[in-house]
Write an enzyme that holds these catalytic residues in place. Structure first.
Site, short mmCIF file in Angstrom:
data_model
loop_
_atom_site.label_atom_id
_atom_site.label_comp_id
_atom_site.label_asym_id
_atom_site.label_seq_id
_atom_site.Cartn_x
_atom_site.Cartn_y
_atom_site.Cartn_z
N LYS A 1 -9.37 76.17 91.49
CA LYS A 1 -8.50 76.81 90.50
C LYS A 1 -7.12 76.16 90.49
CE LYS A 1 -10.51 81.41 91.14
NZ LYS A 1 -10.24 82.73 91.75
N CYS B 1 -2.66 83.39 91.04
CA CYS B 1 -1.36 83.68 91.66
C CYS B 1 -0.76 82.48 92.37
CB CYS B 1 -1.50 84.86 92.62
SG CYS B 1 -2.89 84.72 93.76
N ARG C 1 -6.08 82.16 103.91
CA ARG C 1 -5.69 83.58 103.95
C ARG C 1 -5.02 83.85 105.30
NH1 ARG C 1 -5.54 86.17 99.42
NH2 ARG C 1 -7.77 86.10 98.96
N HIS D 1 2.75 85.19 98.85
CA HIS D 1 2.11 83.90 99.12
C HIS D 1 3.17 82.85 99.44
CE1 HIS D 1 -1.55 85.64 97.92
NE2 HIS D 1 -1.79 85.01 96.80
N ASN E 1 3.09 87.72 95.29
CA ASN E 1 1.87 87.42 94.52
C ASN E 1 1.44 88.55 93.60
OD1 ASN E 1 1.20 88.54 97.27
ND2 ASN E 1 -0.83 88.71 96.33
N GLN F 1 -1.80 82.54 102.03
CA GLN F 1 -1.93 83.59 101.03
C GLN F 1 -2.13 84.98 101.64
OE1 GLN F 1 -4.20 80.47 98.13
NE2 GLN F 1 -4.38 82.63 97.52
N GLY G 1 -5.84 99.82 89.92
CA GLY G 1 -5.81 98.78 90.95
C GLY G 1 -4.39 98.38 91.31
N ALA G 2 -4.27 97.55 92.33
CA ALA G 2 -2.94 97.14 92.81
C ALA G 2 -2.17 96.40 91.73
CB ALA G 2 -3.08 96.26 94.05
N VAL G 3 -2.83 95.48 91.02
CA VAL G 3 -2.14 94.72 89.97
C VAL G 3 -1.86 95.61 88.77
CG1 VAL G 3 -2.32 92.77 88.38
CG2 VAL G 3 -3.06 92.51 90.75
N ARG H 1 -9.86 81.50 81.92
CA ARG H 1 -8.76 80.55 82.16
C ARG H 1 -9.05 79.12 81.70
NH1 ARG H 1 -7.48 82.61 88.24
NH2 ARG H 1 -6.40 84.55 87.69
#
Length: 339
Positions: free
Chosen positions: A214, A130, A235, A242, A315, A157, A12-14, A100
């Site tokens: 969050k 993020c 968004r 971000h 981000n 974002q 994935g991207a992260v 979290r």
């Protein structure tokens, strides 16, 4: 001596950004493994400039003997496999939202609450959202000076927060709109190209979205439970980075000069605030940067002890991969990893 490191969600991207960040920061790695779902097994991902890793199947992987696992596979996957890794004696740094707010799982931003890593009694440490990360990095030095009472934040974002599919949708819609093709919204509730959508994650009973919730609860857990937070999360048609417009009300009178000095000296913060054309940071300019950038710092005369500023960060880096790697680095510095 180095460490045995697993990266979960490596395709994935992260996950790819975590691998890149580990290599760039020369994290002491003796052995590294890339893990993902069965359908991604056998794919290849890069670790640094010269090393290529073949992705292994998370479902069948044994974490015994591994020191730390950096997770970013999605909450449902972390819910199953993070406890399994921790039970095998591997410290888990989880990028998803699943753990979290659990009281026995520390939620850590190393510039803000590094010593909370010592509270990882279950062997799991959570990486915050993020948008929360960059905000609390900027708020911490100000809170230390003047004591924050209330924060009102509007976020702008990037679509990277929705993963590769979100970035693809912005690209395809932008291209399609310019050539007259019909546009289809799949990843977002409305067209994202040339538009802003005040809706990230699901709606809750009080009208807030989960993303806004969050930011509220995570800021309190990381920084101070007495801080009131009101967030509006939006968004915007930006690929990466971000931005946040933040208004803060403090308990004590604000000295703008002391605020500037504190931000200038704060770890992880770059104060880029010149009262001239272009004298501020934008999302496009901070892509690939580690720091959280603060601009447009000014007194807010509409509330007692008020201060406003503009805050920008990458981000995928500080908002995800870099923070996770910094948590691992903090564990190393405190001699809490392996060996």
């Amino acid at each position: 001596m180095g460490y045995r490191v697993a990266v979960v969600g490596a395709t994935g991207a992260v996950g790819r950004e975590i691998l890149k960040t580990l290599a760039e920061r020369q994290f002491p790695v003796d052995e590294i493994v890339a893990l993902a779902s069965a359908r991604s097994a056998g794919k290849e991902v890069s670790f640094g400039d010269r090393k290529v890793l073949k992705v292994q199947n998370l479902e069948t992987f044994d974490f015994t003997g591994w020191d730390v696992a950096l997770f970013s596979p999605g909450g449902a996957v972390s819910a199953v496999h993070a406890p399994r890794a921790a039970k095998a004696g591997c410290i888990v740094i989880d990028n998803t939202s699943h753990f979290r707010m659990e009281p026995d799982v520390p939620l850590v931003v190393p510039e803000v609450n590094p010593n909370d890593v010592k509270k990882a009694r279950r062997g799991i440490i959570a990486n915050p959202n993020c948008s929360t990360i960059q905000m609390v990095v900027a708020l911490k030095p100000l809170h230390d000076l003047f004591t924050i009472k209330r924060v009102v934040v509007a976020t702008y974002q990037a679509v990277a927060g929705a993963g590769k599919s979100g970035m693809d949708e912005l690209f395809n819609q932008s291209r399609g709109s310019l050539v007259g093709d019909p546009l289809k919204a799949e990843q977002f509730t409305k067209q994202i190209a040339f538009n802003c959508i005040p809706h990230i994650d699901r709606f809750m009973d009080d009208g807030a979205t989960k993303e806004e919730w969050k930011m509220t609860v995570e800021t309190r857990k990381i920084l101070d439970p007495d801080i009131a937070v009101f967030a509006t999360c939006v968004r915007v048609p930006v690929f990466i980075g971000h931005a946040e417009a933040i208004s803060v009300e403090f308990e004590e009178p604000v000295d703008i000069k002391r605020a500037r000095e504190a931000l200038r000296e704060a770890p992880g913060v770059v104060l880029h605030d010149k009262r001239e054309d272009g004298g501020y940071a934008t999302p496009l300019e901070v892509v690939g940067e580690d720091a959280t950038y603060v601009s447009r710092l000014r007194i807010d005369p509409t509330v007692p002890n008020g201060l406003g500023f503009w805050c920008v960060a990458d981000n995928l880096r500080k908002g995800a991969a870099l923070n996770a790697v910094q948590i691992a680095e903090t564990m190393v510095a405190l001699d809490l990893l392996g060996h």
